[in-house]
Design a protein around this motif. Sequence first.
Motif, mmCIF file in Angstrom:
data_model
loop_
_atom_site.group_PDB
_atom_site.id
_atom_site.type_symbol
_atom_site.label_atom_id
_atom_site.label_comp_id
_atom_site.label_asym_id
_atom_site.label_seq_id
_atom_site.Cartn_x
_atom_site.Cartn_y
_atom_site.Cartn_z
ATOM 1 N N UNK A 1 46.676 11.933 23.240
ATOM 2 C CA UNK A 1 45.692 12.306 22.579
ATOM 3 C C UNK A 1 44.512 11.425 24.055
ATOM 4 N N UNK A 2 44.055 10.552 23.527
ATOM 5 C CA UNK A 2 43.217 10.253 24.417
ATOM 6 C C UNK A 2 44.278 10.424 26.068
ATOM 7 N N UNK A 3 44.927 10.088 26.489
ATOM 8 C CA UNK A 3 45.618 10.310 28.005
ATOM 9 C C UNK A 3 45.495 11.367 28.166
ATOM 10 N N UNK A 4 46.575 12.229 27.434
ATOM 11 C CA UNK A 4 46.344 14.204 26.980
ATOM 12 C C UNK A 4 45.112 14.418 27.608
ATOM 13 N N UNK A 5 44.081 14.766 26.706
ATOM 14 C CA UNK A 5 42.637 14.807 26.803
ATOM 15 C C UNK A 5 42.350 14.616 27.562
ATOM 16 N N UNK A 6 42.098 13.093 28.222
ATOM 17 C CA UNK A 6 41.285 12.740 29.706
ATOM 18 C C UNK A 6 41.994 13.775 30.738
ATOM 19 N N UNK B 1 43.520 16.823 30.810
ATOM 20 C CA UNK B 1 43.542 18.060 30.598
ATOM 21 C C UNK B 1 42.417 18.426 30.900
ATOM 22 N N UNK B 2 40.752 17.617 31.116
ATOM 23 C CA UNK B 2 39.700 17.788 31.296
ATOM 24 C C UNK B 2 39.655 17.437 32.753
ATOM 25 N N UNK B 3 40.183 16.698 33.013
ATOM 26 C CA UNK B 3 40.410 16.085 34.483
ATOM 27 C C UNK B 3 41.005 17.502 35.626
ATOM 28 N N UNK B 4 42.043 18.426 35.060
ATOM 29 C CA UNK B 4 42.864 19.683 35.451
ATOM 30 C C UNK B 4 42.051 20.306 35.307
ATOM 31 N N UNK B 5 41.212 20.668 33.858
ATOM 32 C CA UNK B 5 40.090 21.097 33.845
ATOM 33 C C UNK B 5 38.509 21.065 35.556
#
Length: 176
Positions: A119-124, A126-130
């Motif tokens: 949740x928090x780690x993966x969401x952050x 994914x945005x960082x990768x974008x």
Amino acid sequence: MTAAPVLDPQRTALVLVDLMERIVALPLEPRKGIEVQSAAEELASVFRSAGAPVVLVRVERPAVAEQPPGSGLVRGLRHEGDLEVVKRTIGAFQGTDLDARLRERGITTLVFGGITTNLGVESTARAAADLGYDLVFAEDAMAAFTAAEHEASVRLDFPRLGTVVRAREVRFGAGE
């Protein structure tokens, strides 16, 4: 897991997500919150010693008069010079100045740890990768509500976004 890259302390930041008293105390898998906290504290020490930034992300519930008890970062985690980011969504980039704060420091690589993995780690992440950051995931500095959720992120999603390593494998080379 693949070989850990040698990181440049001038261009790398550690991002620790939701290491708050009430969240670390939850029943988590595949390791307890206190184990995640311990691995995260060791990583943060490595980063601080190398002169690399440590970003501590915590969540606040929007539109409430008072946050629940235990909503602060775990005691002793924050040190002078660390960046604290307060998020009001699952990820730490939406509606915060995290990207601007990282870019003003010349950061291009992020190392992740925290709760919850999926949740928090993966969401952050994914945005960082974008946003174009290079990503490294310290698998043993994370946990989720179930081992299956943690494993799905670590085995299926994170390898598509960056490099998955053990916390002890995170190392710095000379700045470029």
